[in-house]
Design a protein around this motif. Structure first.
Motif, PDB file in Angstrom:
ATOM      1  N   PRO A   1      -0.406   8.040  -7.537  1.00 25.34           N
ATOM      2  CA  PRO A   1      -0.684   9.184  -7.526  1.00 25.34           C
ATOM      3  C   PRO A   1       0.948   9.936  -9.030  1.00 25.34           C
ATOM      4  CG  PRO A   1      -0.609   8.632  -5.213  1.00 25.34           C
ATOM      5  CD  PRO A   1       0.102   7.766  -6.015  1.00 25.34           C
TER       6      PRO A   1
ATOM      7  N   LEU B   1       2.301   1.878  -3.391  1.00 23.38           N
ATOM      8  CA  LEU B   1       1.569   1.836  -4.256  1.00 23.38           C
ATOM      9  C   LEU B   1       1.073   3.191  -4.633  1.00 23.38           C
ATOM     10  CD1 LEU B   1      -0.813  -1.017  -4.738  1.00 23.38           C
ATOM     11  CD2 LEU B   1       1.558  -0.423  -6.156  1.00 23.38           C
ATOM     12  N   GLY B   2       0.718   3.452  -2.793  1.00 25.06           N
ATOM     13  CA  GLY B   2       0.118   5.182  -2.632  1.00 25.06           C
ATOM     14  C   GLY B   2       1.608   6.404  -2.972  1.00 25.06           C
ATOM     15  N   LEU B   3       2.218   5.709  -2.836  1.00 24.70           N
ATOM     16  CA  LEU B   3       3.549   6.619  -4.142  1.00 24.70           C
ATOM     17  C   LEU B   3       3.795   6.758  -5.168  1.00 24.70           C
ATOM     18  CD1 LEU B   3       6.451   7.955  -2.987  1.00 24.70           C
ATOM     19  CD2 LEU B   3       7.376   5.936  -3.401  1.00 24.70           C
TER      20      LEU B   3
ATOM     21  N   THR C   1       1.653  -1.113   0.059  1.00 20.56           N
ATOM     22  CA  THR C   1       0.256  -0.280  -0.046  1.00 20.56           C
ATOM     23  C   THR C   1       0.755   1.428   0.036  1.00 20.56           C
ATOM     24  OG1 THR C   1      -1.621  -0.927   1.622  1.00 20.56           O
ATOM     25  CG2 THR C   1      -1.842   1.299   1.258  1.00 20.56           C
ATOM     26  N   ALA C   2       1.974   1.194   0.730  1.00 20.72           N
ATOM     27  CA  ALA C   2       2.866   2.255   0.927  1.00 20.72           C
ATOM     28  C   ALA C   2       3.744   2.634  -0.717  1.00 20.72           C
ATOM     29  CB  ALA C   2       3.924   2.243   1.810  1.00 20.72           C
TER      30      ALA C   2
END
Lengths: 289, 292
Positions: free
Chosen positions: B183, B178-180, B175-176
Protein backbone atom coordinates in the motif's frame (compact mmCIF):
# COMPACT_ATOMS: atom_id res chain seq x y z
CA UNK A 1 6.91 -55.76 20.33
CA UNK A 2 4.40 -52.97 20.87
CA UNK A 3 1.66 -53.49 23.44
CA UNK A 4 -1.05 -51.32 24.97
CA UNK A 5 1.29 -49.98 27.67
CA UNK A 6 3.96 -48.92 25.17
CA UNK A 7 4.06 -45.18 24.56
CA UNK A 8 7.11 -45.15 22.33
CA UNK A 9 8.27 -47.89 19.99
CA UNK A 10 11.64 -47.58 18.24
CA UNK A 11 12.49 -50.30 15.75
CA UNK A 12 15.97 -50.62 14.16
CA UNK A 13 16.34 -46.85 13.92
CA UNK A 14 19.47 -45.46 12.30
CA UNK A 15 20.71 -41.93 11.70
CA UNK A 16 23.91 -40.62 10.14
CA UNK A 17 25.34 -37.13 9.89
CA UNK A 18 27.69 -37.12 6.91
CA UNK A 19 30.10 -39.96 7.70
CA UNK A 20 29.35 -40.05 11.43
CA UNK A 21 26.90 -42.64 12.75
CA UNK A 22 24.67 -41.16 15.45
CA UNK A 23 22.29 -44.13 15.84
CA UNK A 24 22.85 -47.63 14.55
CA UNK A 25 19.85 -49.97 14.60
CA UNK A 26 18.43 -48.91 17.96
CA UNK A 27 15.43 -50.90 19.28
CA UNK A 28 13.46 -49.60 22.21
CA UNK A 29 10.04 -49.79 23.87
CA UNK A 30 9.10 -47.13 26.41
CA UNK A 31 6.04 -47.17 28.65
CA UNK A 32 4.52 -45.03 31.40
CA UNK A 33 6.90 -43.66 34.06
CA UNK A 34 10.30 -42.03 33.74
CA UNK A 35 12.81 -43.53 31.33
CA UNK A 36 16.32 -42.14 31.49
CA UNK A 37 18.69 -42.20 28.53
CA UNK A 38 22.16 -42.48 29.92
CA UNK A 39 25.32 -42.25 27.87
CA UNK A 40 28.52 -40.32 27.27
CA UNK A 41 28.72 -37.32 24.93
CA UNK A 42 28.14 -38.41 21.33
CA UNK A 43 26.24 -41.56 22.38
CA UNK A 44 23.19 -40.55 20.31
CA UNK A 45 20.90 -39.45 23.15
CA UNK A 46 19.99 -36.06 21.70
CA UNK A 47 19.54 -37.51 18.21
CA UNK A 48 17.14 -40.16 19.55
CA UNK A 49 15.19 -37.56 21.55
CA UNK A 50 14.93 -35.30 18.48
CA UNK A 51 13.54 -38.20 16.49
CA UNK A 52 10.98 -38.92 19.23
CA UNK A 53 10.12 -35.21 19.38
CA UNK A 54 9.49 -35.28 15.59
CA UNK A 55 12.09 -32.60 14.87
CA UNK A 56 14.39 -35.01 13.07
CA UNK A 57 13.62 -37.84 10.65
CA UNK A 58 15.52 -41.13 10.97
CA UNK A 59 17.44 -42.49 7.96
CA UNK A 60 16.39 -46.06 8.69
CA UNK A 61 13.94 -47.99 10.85
CA UNK A 62 10.49 -47.17 12.18
CA UNK A 63 9.22 -45.11 15.08
CA UNK A 64 5.80 -44.95 16.68
CA UNK A 65 5.02 -42.34 19.29
CA UNK A 66 1.73 -42.60 21.21
CA UNK A 67 0.60 -44.99 18.50
CA UNK A 68 1.25 -42.52 15.67
CA UNK A 69 3.89 -42.56 12.95
CA UNK A 70 5.94 -39.33 12.87
CA UNK A 71 6.84 -39.95 9.22
CA UNK A 72 3.20 -39.32 8.33
CA UNK A 73 2.42 -35.61 8.24
CA UNK A 74 -1.04 -35.78 9.81
CA UNK A 75 0.06 -38.18 12.52
CA UNK A 76 3.16 -36.06 13.21
CA UNK A 77 0.88 -33.18 14.07
CA UNK A 78 -1.12 -35.38 16.43
CA UNK A 79 2.10 -36.32 18.20
CA UNK A 80 3.12 -32.67 18.52
CA UNK A 81 -0.23 -31.84 20.09
CA UNK A 82 0.32 -34.49 22.77
CA UNK A 83 4.01 -33.78 23.31
CA UNK A 84 6.06 -31.61 25.65
CA UNK A 85 9.65 -31.03 24.57
CA UNK A 86 12.58 -29.47 26.39
CA UNK A 87 15.52 -29.26 23.96
CA UNK A 88 19.11 -29.16 25.08
CA UNK A 89 19.71 -25.79 23.48
CA UNK A 90 17.14 -23.09 23.81
CA UNK A 91 16.68 -19.69 22.15
CA UNK A 92 17.28 -16.16 23.34
CA UNK A 93 13.60 -15.29 23.84
CA UNK A 94 14.08 -11.59 23.16
CA UNK A 95 12.40 -9.32 25.70
CA UNK A 96 9.73 -11.75 26.84
CA UNK A 97 8.67 -12.11 30.44
CA UNK A 98 8.42 -15.71 31.63
CA UNK A 99 4.63 -15.48 31.41
CA UNK A 100 4.61 -13.95 27.91
CA UNK A 101 7.06 -16.56 26.61
CA UNK A 102 5.11 -19.53 27.92
CA UNK A 103 1.89 -17.90 26.72
CA UNK A 104 3.45 -17.49 23.25
CA UNK A 105 4.42 -21.16 23.17
CA UNK A 106 0.89 -22.03 24.30
CA UNK A 107 -0.47 -20.22 21.23
CA UNK A 108 1.88 -22.24 19.01
CA UNK A 109 0.60 -25.31 20.85
CA UNK A 110 -2.82 -24.38 19.53
CA UNK A 111 -4.34 -23.51 22.90
CA UNK A 112 -6.49 -20.75 21.42
CA UNK A 113 -8.96 -20.15 24.24
CA UNK A 114 -7.47 -17.19 26.10
CA UNK A 115 -8.80 -18.05 29.56
CA UNK A 116 -7.76 -21.68 29.33
CA UNK A 117 -4.35 -20.69 28.00
CA UNK A 118 -3.64 -18.23 30.81
CA UNK A 119 -4.82 -20.66 33.48
CA UNK A 120 -2.49 -23.28 32.04
CA UNK A 121 0.45 -20.86 31.85
CA UNK A 122 -0.02 -19.95 35.52
CA UNK A 123 -0.29 -23.65 36.40
CA UNK A 124 2.96 -24.69 34.73
CA UNK A 125 4.95 -21.70 35.98
CA UNK A 126 3.72 -22.44 39.49
CA UNK A 127 4.63 -26.11 39.06
CA UNK A 128 8.26 -25.18 38.36
CA UNK A 129 8.35 -22.76 41.30
CA UNK A 130 8.29 -19.51 39.34
CA UNK A 131 4.98 -18.17 40.62
CA UNK A 132 6.73 -15.11 42.05
CA UNK A 133 8.88 -14.42 38.97
CA UNK A 134 6.42 -15.03 36.17
CA UNK A 135 6.32 -11.36 35.20
CA UNK A 136 10.10 -10.90 35.26
CA UNK A 137 11.96 -10.52 31.99
CA UNK A 138 13.63 -13.79 31.06
CA UNK A 139 16.95 -12.04 30.51
CA UNK A 140 16.88 -10.95 34.17
CA UNK A 141 16.49 -14.54 35.45
CA UNK A 142 19.33 -16.83 36.51
CA UNK A 143 20.38 -19.71 34.24
CA UNK A 144 18.55 -22.23 36.42
CA UNK A 145 15.36 -20.15 36.39
CA UNK A 146 15.53 -19.84 32.59
CA UNK A 147 15.81 -23.59 32.36
CA UNK A 148 12.71 -23.87 34.56
CA UNK A 149 10.83 -21.47 32.28
CA UNK A 150 11.62 -23.74 29.35
CA UNK A 151 10.60 -26.79 31.38
CA UNK A 152 7.32 -25.02 32.15
CA UNK A 153 6.49 -24.61 28.46
CA UNK A 154 7.08 -28.34 27.96
CA UNK A 155 4.36 -29.07 30.53
CA UNK A 156 1.71 -26.96 28.80
CA UNK A 157 -1.49 -28.77 27.96
CA UNK A 158 -0.65 -31.72 30.24
CA UNK A 159 1.27 -33.66 27.57
CA UNK A 160 1.00 -37.43 27.41
CA UNK A 161 4.69 -37.65 26.57
CA UNK A 162 7.34 -35.37 28.04
CA UNK A 163 10.74 -35.39 26.32
CA UNK A 164 13.51 -33.67 28.27
CA UNK A 165 17.03 -33.32 26.89
CA UNK A 166 19.55 -32.77 29.70
CA UNK A 167 16.90 -31.18 31.93
CA UNK A 168 19.14 -30.86 34.99
CA UNK A 169 22.06 -29.22 33.18
CA UNK A 170 22.81 -25.90 34.84
CA UNK A 171 20.49 -26.45 37.81
CA UNK A 172 21.76 -26.04 41.36
CA UNK A 173 21.11 -28.85 43.90
CA UNK A 174 17.89 -27.28 45.20
CA UNK A 175 16.55 -26.71 41.69
CA UNK A 176 17.52 -30.27 40.81
CA UNK A 177 15.46 -31.59 43.72
CA UNK A 178 12.51 -29.46 42.67
CA UNK A 179 12.86 -30.74 39.12
CA UNK A 180 12.80 -34.35 40.31
CA UNK A 181 9.67 -33.62 42.31
CA UNK A 182 7.99 -32.03 39.28
CA UNK A 183 8.92 -34.86 36.93
CA UNK A 184 7.81 -37.52 39.39
CA UNK A 185 4.40 -35.87 39.64
CA UNK A 186 4.00 -35.89 35.84
CA UNK A 187 5.29 -39.45 35.51
CA UNK A 188 2.69 -40.84 37.91
CA UNK A 189 0.18 -40.71 35.07
CA UNK A 190 2.17 -40.07 31.88
CA UNK A 191 5.43 -40.95 30.12
CA UNK A 192 8.63 -39.00 30.61
CA UNK A 193 11.79 -39.64 28.60
CA UNK A 194 14.87 -37.72 29.68
CA UNK A 195 18.52 -37.76 28.78
CA UNK A 196 21.31 -37.23 31.22
CA UNK A 197 24.85 -38.24 31.92
CA UNK A 198 24.27 -38.07 35.65
CA UNK A 199 23.59 -41.45 37.23
CA UNK A 200 22.16 -39.62 40.29
CA UNK A 201 19.30 -38.34 38.13
CA UNK A 202 18.56 -41.87 36.98
CA UNK A 203 18.73 -43.31 40.49
CA UNK A 204 16.48 -40.54 41.83
CA UNK A 205 13.60 -40.48 39.35
CA UNK A 206 13.83 -43.14 36.65
CA UNK A 207 11.73 -46.27 36.61
CA UNK A 208 13.68 -47.52 33.58
CA UNK A 209 17.05 -46.74 32.11
CA UNK A 210 18.48 -47.07 28.62
CA UNK A 211 22.24 -46.91 28.16
CA UNK A 212 23.31 -45.63 24.76
CA UNK A 213 26.90 -45.74 23.61
CA UNK A 214 28.24 -44.74 20.19
CA UNK A 215 24.80 -45.11 18.63
CA UNK A 216 24.06 -48.52 20.12
CA UNK A 217 21.61 -49.52 22.81
CA UNK A 218 23.75 -51.23 25.49
CA UNK A 219 21.14 -51.78 28.19
CA UNK A 220 17.39 -51.52 28.76
CA UNK A 221 15.82 -52.19 32.14
CA UNK A 222 15.25 -50.93 35.69
CA UNK A 223 18.09 -49.00 37.42
CA UNK A 224 18.64 -51.85 39.92
CA UNK A 225 19.34 -54.22 37.04
CA UNK A 226 21.86 -51.76 35.62
CA UNK A 227 23.75 -51.88 38.90
CA UNK A 228 23.51 -55.69 38.85
CA UNK A 229 25.37 -55.74 35.51
CA UNK A 230 28.52 -55.01 37.51
CA UNK A 231 27.90 -57.79 40.05
CA UNK A 232 31.21 -59.56 40.64
CA UNK A 233 33.12 -56.91 38.67
CA UNK A 234 33.83 -54.33 41.38
CA UNK A 235 36.53 -54.69 43.99
CA UNK A 236 38.48 -52.41 46.27
CA UNK A 237 42.22 -52.29 46.94
CA UNK A 238 44.69 -50.17 48.88
CA UNK A 239 46.65 -49.46 45.67
CA UNK A 240 45.44 -48.97 42.09
CA UNK A 241 45.01 -52.35 40.36
CA UNK A 242 46.72 -52.32 36.91
CA UNK A 243 44.57 -55.25 35.72
CA UNK A 244 41.32 -53.27 36.16
CA UNK A 245 39.52 -51.68 33.23
CA UNK A 246 38.97 -48.60 35.40
CA UNK A 247 40.43 -47.71 38.78
CA UNK A 248 39.88 -44.58 40.87
CA UNK A 249 40.56 -43.30 44.37
CA UNK A 250 37.41 -42.93 46.46
CA UNK A 251 36.72 -40.49 49.27
CA UNK A 252 37.50 -43.27 51.77
CA UNK A 253 41.10 -43.40 50.58
CA UNK A 254 40.76 -46.81 48.85
CA UNK A 255 40.86 -47.63 45.16
CA UNK A 256 37.66 -48.84 43.51
CA UNK A 257 38.37 -51.11 40.55
CA UNK A 258 36.11 -52.16 37.72
CA UNK A 259 36.64 -55.06 35.32
CA UNK A 260 37.56 -58.71 35.72
CA UNK A 261 38.70 -59.15 39.33
CA UNK A 262 41.84 -61.15 40.17
CA UNK A 263 41.58 -64.24 42.36
CA UNK A 264 40.97 -63.36 46.00
CA UNK A 265 39.81 -59.80 45.23
CA UNK A 266 37.72 -58.03 47.87
CA UNK A 267 34.43 -57.76 45.93
CA UNK A 268 32.01 -54.96 46.89
CA UNK A 269 28.33 -54.38 45.97
CA UNK A 270 28.13 -52.49 42.66
CA UNK A 271 26.45 -49.12 42.23
CA UNK A 272 24.40 -47.84 39.28
CA UNK A 273 27.46 -45.94 38.11
CA UNK A 274 29.56 -49.11 38.15
CA UNK A 275 27.08 -50.85 35.86
CA UNK A 276 27.02 -47.85 33.55
CA UNK A 277 30.81 -47.57 33.41
CA UNK A 278 31.18 -51.27 32.70
CA UNK A 279 28.66 -51.12 29.86
CA UNK A 280 30.26 -48.14 28.18
CA UNK A 281 33.74 -49.62 28.33
CA UNK A 282 35.16 -50.27 24.82
CA UNK A 283 34.62 -54.08 24.84
CA UNK A 284 31.08 -54.00 26.28
CA UNK A 285 28.11 -55.87 24.80
CA UNK A 286 24.38 -55.17 24.79
CA UNK A 287 22.49 -56.23 27.93
CA UNK A 288 18.72 -56.44 28.24
CA UNK A 289 16.79 -56.89 31.42
CA UNK B 1 -6.54 5.76 67.20
CA UNK B 2 -8.68 6.16 64.04
CA UNK B 3 -12.06 7.80 64.61
CA UNK B 4 -14.79 6.17 62.51
CA UNK B 5 -17.09 8.80 61.06
CA UNK B 6 -19.34 6.66 58.83
CA UNK B 7 -20.89 3.21 58.55
CA UNK B 8 -21.78 1.15 55.51
CA UNK B 9 -25.51 1.06 54.79
CA UNK B 10 -27.37 -2.16 53.97
CA UNK B 11 -27.31 -1.56 50.20
CA UNK B 12 -23.53 -1.10 50.27
CA UNK B 13 -23.03 -4.28 52.28
CA UNK B 14 -25.29 -6.25 49.95
CA UNK B 15 -23.42 -4.83 46.98
CA UNK B 16 -20.14 -5.80 48.62
CA UNK B 17 -21.37 -9.34 49.27
CA UNK B 18 -22.69 -9.68 45.74
CA UNK B 19 -19.52 -8.31 44.19
CA UNK B 20 -21.50 -5.57 42.47
CA UNK B 21 -19.41 -2.63 43.69
CA UNK B 22 -16.71 -1.07 41.58
CA UNK B 23 -13.18 -2.25 42.39
CA UNK B 24 -12.28 1.06 44.06
CA UNK B 25 -15.49 1.22 46.09
CA UNK B 26 -15.15 -2.44 47.15
CA UNK B 27 -11.58 -1.77 48.34
CA UNK B 28 -12.79 1.24 50.34
CA UNK B 29 -15.58 -0.80 51.97
CA UNK B 30 -13.15 -3.60 52.72
CA UNK B 31 -10.70 -1.20 54.38
CA UNK B 32 -13.56 0.19 56.45
CA UNK B 33 -14.69 -3.30 57.47
CA UNK B 34 -11.20 -4.09 58.72
CA UNK B 35 -11.47 -1.20 61.18
CA UNK B 36 -15.19 -1.14 62.05
CA UNK B 37 -16.57 -3.93 64.24
CA UNK B 38 -20.12 -2.60 63.99
CA UNK B 39 -20.09 -2.94 60.20
CA UNK B 40 -18.49 -6.38 60.40
CA UNK B 41 -21.35 -7.56 62.60
CA UNK B 42 -23.83 -5.92 60.24
CA UNK B 43 -22.13 -7.68 57.32
CA UNK B 44 -22.37 -11.04 59.12
CA UNK B 45 -26.10 -10.44 59.72
CA UNK B 46 -26.62 -9.43 56.10
CA UNK B 47 -24.76 -12.47 54.90
CA UNK B 48 -26.86 -14.70 57.19
CA UNK B 49 -30.13 -13.15 56.01
CA UNK B 50 -29.13 -13.60 52.43
CA UNK B 51 -28.03 -17.19 53.08
CA UNK B 52 -24.73 -16.64 51.41
CA UNK B 53 -22.72 -19.73 52.12
CA UNK B 54 -18.95 -20.06 52.24
CA UNK B 55 -18.52 -21.73 48.92
CA UNK B 56 -20.44 -19.00 47.12
CA UNK B 57 -18.32 -16.32 48.76
CA UNK B 58 -15.20 -18.20 47.91
CA UNK B 59 -16.34 -18.58 44.36
CA UNK B 60 -16.96 -14.83 44.07
CA UNK B 61 -13.61 -14.12 45.64
CA UNK B 62 -11.88 -16.44 43.19
CA UNK B 63 -13.76 -14.85 40.33
CA UNK B 64 -12.63 -11.35 41.36
CA UNK B 65 -9.07 -12.57 41.88
CA UNK B 66 -9.16 -14.27 38.50
CA UNK B 67 -10.17 -10.98 36.85
CA UNK B 68 -7.30 -9.18 38.58
CA UNK B 69 -4.85 -11.88 37.44
CA UNK B 70 -6.13 -11.64 33.89
CA UNK B 71 -5.39 -7.92 33.85
CA UNK B 72 -1.93 -8.44 35.35
CA UNK B 73 -1.10 -11.30 32.97
CA UNK B 74 -2.18 -9.47 29.85
CA UNK B 75 0.82 -9.70 27.49
CA UNK B 76 2.30 -6.30 26.70
CA UNK B 77 0.75 -5.12 23.45
CA UNK B 78 1.94 -2.31 21.22
CA UNK B 79 -0.41 0.09 19.45
CA UNK B 80 -0.51 -2.04 16.27
CA UNK B 81 -1.47 -5.14 18.27
CA UNK B 82 -4.15 -3.23 20.18
CA UNK B 83 -5.59 -1.81 16.95
CA UNK B 84 -5.58 -5.07 15.02
CA UNK B 85 -6.90 -7.11 17.95
CA UNK B 86 -10.27 -5.43 17.42
CA UNK B 87 -10.69 -7.51 14.27
CA UNK B 88 -8.18 -10.38 14.47
CA UNK B 89 -8.02 -12.90 17.37
CA UNK B 90 -5.05 -12.50 19.70
CA UNK B 91 -3.79 -16.03 19.02
CA UNK B 92 -3.51 -15.21 15.30
CA UNK B 93 -1.75 -11.88 15.84
CA UNK B 94 0.82 -12.70 18.48
CA UNK B 95 2.90 -15.24 16.50
CA UNK B 96 3.31 -12.57 13.82
CA UNK B 97 3.66 -9.35 15.76
CA UNK B 98 5.71 -10.69 18.67
CA UNK B 99 8.61 -11.31 16.29
CA UNK B 100 11.49 -8.82 16.56
CA UNK B 101 12.42 -9.81 12.98
CA UNK B 102 9.16 -8.36 11.74
CA UNK B 103 9.87 -5.06 13.45
CA UNK B 104 13.34 -5.04 11.84
CA UNK B 105 11.74 -5.76 8.49
CA UNK B 106 9.29 -2.88 8.95
CA UNK B 107 12.11 -0.48 9.80
CA UNK B 108 14.20 -1.64 6.81
CA UNK B 109 11.27 -1.25 4.42
CA UNK B 110 10.50 2.22 5.77
CA UNK B 111 14.11 3.33 5.38
CA UNK B 112 14.36 1.87 1.86
CA UNK B 113 11.20 3.64 0.75
CA UNK B 114 12.42 6.90 2.25
CA UNK B 115 15.74 6.56 0.40
CA UNK B 116 14.00 5.81 -2.91
CA UNK B 117 11.55 8.68 -2.45
CA UNK B 118 14.47 11.07 -1.78
CA UNK B 119 16.32 9.88 -4.89
CA UNK B 120 13.19 10.16 -7.00
CA UNK B 121 12.66 13.72 -5.80
CA UNK B 122 16.25 14.61 -6.73
CA UNK B 123 15.93 13.39 -10.34
CA UNK B 124 13.86 14.81 -13.20
CA UNK B 125 10.20 13.79 -12.81
CA UNK B 126 10.03 10.98 -15.37
CA UNK B 127 13.52 9.61 -14.85
CA UNK B 128 12.75 9.61 -11.12
CA UNK B 129 9.67 7.54 -11.89
CA UNK B 130 11.81 5.11 -13.85
CA UNK B 131 14.20 4.74 -10.92
CA UNK B 132 11.25 4.02 -8.65
CA UNK B 133 9.76 1.36 -10.93
CA UNK B 134 13.08 -0.45 -11.29
CA UNK B 135 14.17 -0.38 -7.64
CA UNK B 136 10.79 -0.78 -5.94
CA UNK B 137 10.55 -4.60 -6.46
CA UNK B 138 13.57 -5.05 -4.20
CA UNK B 139 11.92 -3.28 -1.24
CA UNK B 140 9.32 -5.91 -0.26
CA UNK B 141 11.91 -8.59 -1.02
CA UNK B 142 14.23 -7.14 1.62
CA UNK B 143 11.33 -6.92 4.06
CA UNK B 144 10.27 -10.51 3.47
CA UNK B 145 13.85 -11.80 3.80
CA UNK B 146 14.31 -9.99 7.11
CA UNK B 147 10.97 -11.21 8.40
CA UNK B 148 11.96 -14.80 7.56
CA UNK B 149 15.40 -14.56 9.05
CA UNK B 150 14.53 -16.66 12.07
CA UNK B 151 11.02 -18.02 11.71
CA UNK B 152 11.34 -19.69 15.10
CA UNK B 153 13.57 -17.10 16.70
CA UNK B 154 11.30 -16.72 19.71
CA UNK B 155 11.45 -20.24 21.00
CA UNK B 156 14.40 -21.82 19.21
CA UNK B 157 14.21 -25.56 18.68
CA UNK B 158 11.04 -25.77 20.76
CA UNK B 159 9.16 -24.44 17.73
CA UNK B 160 10.14 -27.51 15.72
CA UNK B 161 8.12 -29.77 18.01
CA UNK B 162 5.01 -27.60 18.15
CA UNK B 163 1.90 -28.30 16.09
CA UNK B 164 1.65 -24.71 14.78
CA UNK B 165 2.73 -24.96 11.15
CA UNK B 166 6.02 -23.27 10.35
CA UNK B 167 4.77 -22.64 6.82
CA UNK B 168 1.70 -20.91 8.23
CA UNK B 169 3.99 -18.66 10.27
CA UNK B 170 6.12 -17.80 7.24
CA UNK B 171 3.06 -17.12 5.12
CA UNK B 172 1.57 -14.92 7.83
CA UNK B 173 4.78 -12.92 8.09
CA UNK B 174 4.99 -12.54 4.30
CA UNK B 175 1.44 -11.31 4.24
CA UNK B 176 2.20 -8.87 7.06
CA UNK B 177 5.24 -7.46 5.24
CA UNK B 178 3.41 -7.19 1.92
CA UNK B 179 0.37 -5.72 3.67
CA UNK B 180 2.61 -2.98 5.04
CA UNK B 181 4.80 -2.41 1.98
CA UNK B 182 2.55 -2.67 -1.06
CA UNK B 183 0.00 0.00 0.00
CA UNK B 184 2.83 2.44 0.77
CA UNK B 185 4.45 1.78 -2.58
CA UNK B 186 1.09 2.11 -4.31
CA UNK B 187 0.62 5.52 -2.70
CA UNK B 188 4.07 6.60 -3.93
CA UNK B 189 3.13 5.33 -7.42
CA UNK B 190 0.03 7.50 -7.45
CA UNK B 191 2.23 10.51 -6.69
CA UNK B 192 4.45 9.84 -9.75
CA UNK B 193 3.96 12.15 -12.78
CA UNK B 194 3.08 9.26 -15.10
CA UNK B 195 -0.05 7.21 -15.71
CA UNK B 196 -0.92 4.78 -12.92
CA UNK B 197 -0.74 1.59 -15.01
CA UNK B 198 2.87 2.40 -15.91
CA UNK B 199 3.69 3.52 -12.37
CA UNK B 200 2.53 0.13 -11.06
CA UNK B 201 4.86 -1.91 -13.28
CA UNK B 202 6.95 -2.77 -10.20
CA UNK B 203 4.10 -4.89 -8.77
CA UNK B 204 4.52 -8.04 -10.91
CA UNK B 205 8.28 -8.34 -10.29
CA UNK B 206 7.70 -7.68 -6.58
CA UNK B 207 5.22 -10.52 -6.32
CA UNK B 208 7.43 -12.86 -8.33
CA UNK B 209 10.54 -12.15 -6.23
CA UNK B 210 8.68 -12.53 -2.91
CA UNK B 211 6.97 -15.74 -4.01
CA UNK B 212 10.27 -17.21 -5.16
CA UNK B 213 11.81 -16.35 -1.78
CA UNK B 214 8.93 -18.06 0.00
CA UNK B 215 9.19 -21.16 -2.19
CA UNK B 216 12.98 -21.51 -2.04
CA UNK B 217 13.30 -20.79 1.69
CA UNK B 218 12.29 -24.40 2.37
CA UNK B 219 15.64 -25.38 0.84
CA UNK B 220 18.01 -22.48 1.54
CA UNK B 221 18.13 -19.68 4.12
CA UNK B 222 15.74 -16.94 3.00
CA UNK B 223 18.40 -14.23 3.31
CA UNK B 224 20.65 -16.08 0.85
CA UNK B 225 17.74 -16.58 -1.55
CA UNK B 226 16.80 -12.90 -1.32
CA UNK B 227 20.42 -11.84 -1.87
CA UNK B 228 20.70 -14.00 -5.00
CA UNK B 229 17.40 -12.71 -6.33
CA UNK B 230 18.50 -9.09 -5.81
CA UNK B 231 21.67 -9.83 -7.81
CA UNK B 232 19.57 -11.51 -10.52
CA UNK B 233 17.24 -8.53 -10.64
CA UNK B 234 20.15 -6.10 -10.97
CA UNK B 235 21.61 -8.18 -13.81
CA UNK B 236 18.27 -8.37 -15.64
CA UNK B 237 17.65 -4.64 -15.39
CA UNK B 238 21.23 -3.51 -16.06
CA UNK B 239 20.55 -3.14 -19.76
CA UNK B 240 18.00 -0.53 -18.88
CA UNK B 241 20.62 1.78 -17.45
CA UNK B 242 23.47 1.18 -19.88
CA UNK B 243 24.87 4.51 -21.15
CA UNK B 244 22.18 6.62 -19.49
CA UNK B 245 23.83 7.77 -16.22
CA UNK B 246 20.61 6.87 -14.42
CA UNK B 247 18.53 9.51 -16.19
CA UNK B 248 16.28 7.38 -18.33
CA UNK B 249 12.75 8.15 -19.43
CA UNK B 250 9.90 5.73 -18.77
CA UNK B 251 9.24 5.01 -22.46
CA UNK B 252 12.89 3.97 -22.85
CA UNK B 253 12.47 1.63 -19.90
CA UNK B 254 9.45 0.03 -21.53
CA UNK B 255 11.37 -0.40 -24.80
CA UNK B 256 14.57 -1.79 -23.30
CA UNK B 257 13.65 -3.94 -20.35
CA UNK B 258 11.79 -7.22 -20.81
CA UNK B 259 10.39 -7.41 -17.23
CA UNK B 260 8.42 -4.22 -17.85
CA UNK B 261 7.01 -5.22 -21.22
CA UNK B 262 3.61 -6.99 -21.37
CA UNK B 263 5.14 -10.40 -22.04
CA UNK B 264 7.62 -9.97 -19.21
CA UNK B 265 4.89 -8.83 -16.81
CA UNK B 266 2.77 -11.85 -17.72
CA UNK B 267 5.74 -14.15 -17.25
CA UNK B 268 6.50 -12.64 -13.82
CA UNK B 269 2.89 -13.07 -12.72
CA UNK B 270 3.04 -16.70 -13.82
CA UNK B 271 6.27 -17.13 -11.81
CA UNK B 272 4.52 -15.65 -8.77
CA UNK B 273 1.57 -18.02 -9.11
CA UNK B 274 3.71 -21.11 -9.74
CA UNK B 275 6.13 -20.30 -6.89
CA UNK B 276 3.26 -19.71 -4.44
CA UNK B 277 1.59 -22.93 -5.54
CA UNK B 278 4.87 -24.84 -5.15
CA UNK B 279 5.32 -23.41 -1.65
CA UNK B 280 1.78 -24.37 -0.62
CA UNK B 281 2.04 -27.87 -2.09
CA UNK B 282 5.45 -28.44 -0.52
CA UNK B 283 4.55 -26.89 2.84
CA UNK B 284 5.57 -29.99 4.78
CA UNK B 285 9.16 -29.38 3.61
CA UNK B 286 9.32 -26.38 5.93
CA UNK B 287 8.84 -28.52 9.03
CA UNK B 288 11.25 -31.41 9.52
CA UNK B 289 14.89 -30.63 10.13
CA UNK B 290 17.15 -33.20 8.57
CA UNK B 291 20.32 -32.21 10.36
CA UNK B 292 21.13 -32.03 14.06
Amino acid sequence: MTNAATTVNVNAVGKRFRNQVALDGVDLDIGRGVTGLLGPNGAGKTTLLKILATTLAPDAGAVRVLGWDPAHKGERRQIRRALGYLPQETGAYSDFTAFDFVDYVAILKEITDRQRRRDDVRRVLTAVGLENRMHSKIRSLSGGMRRRVVLAQAMLGSPRLLILDEPTAGLDPVERLRFRETVSAVASTETVVLSTHLTEDVAAVCTDVVVLDRGHNRFTGPPDDLAAVADGHVWETEMSDPTATLSWLTGQGRYRNLGTPPDGAELVPPSLEDGYMLLTAPDSREVRS
Amino acid sequence: MTHITWHADAATLIGYLEGDLTEAYACSVEAHLMACEQCRLQLADTAGVRHVNGSERESRHESTWGRVLDEVDLPSAGPVMRLLSRWVPEHELRPILAAPALRNAGCAVGLALLAIATLVAELRPTSGATLFIVTAPVVPLVGVALAYSHPDELCGEIADALPYSRFRLLLARTTAVLGLTLPLMALLSIALPIDLSTAMLWLAPSLALCSLTLALSSLVDARIVAGLLVVLWVVVTTDTWRGTSMRIEVHTLLDRSLPFQPAGQLLLLCVAVVATAAAVLGRSNYELRRTA
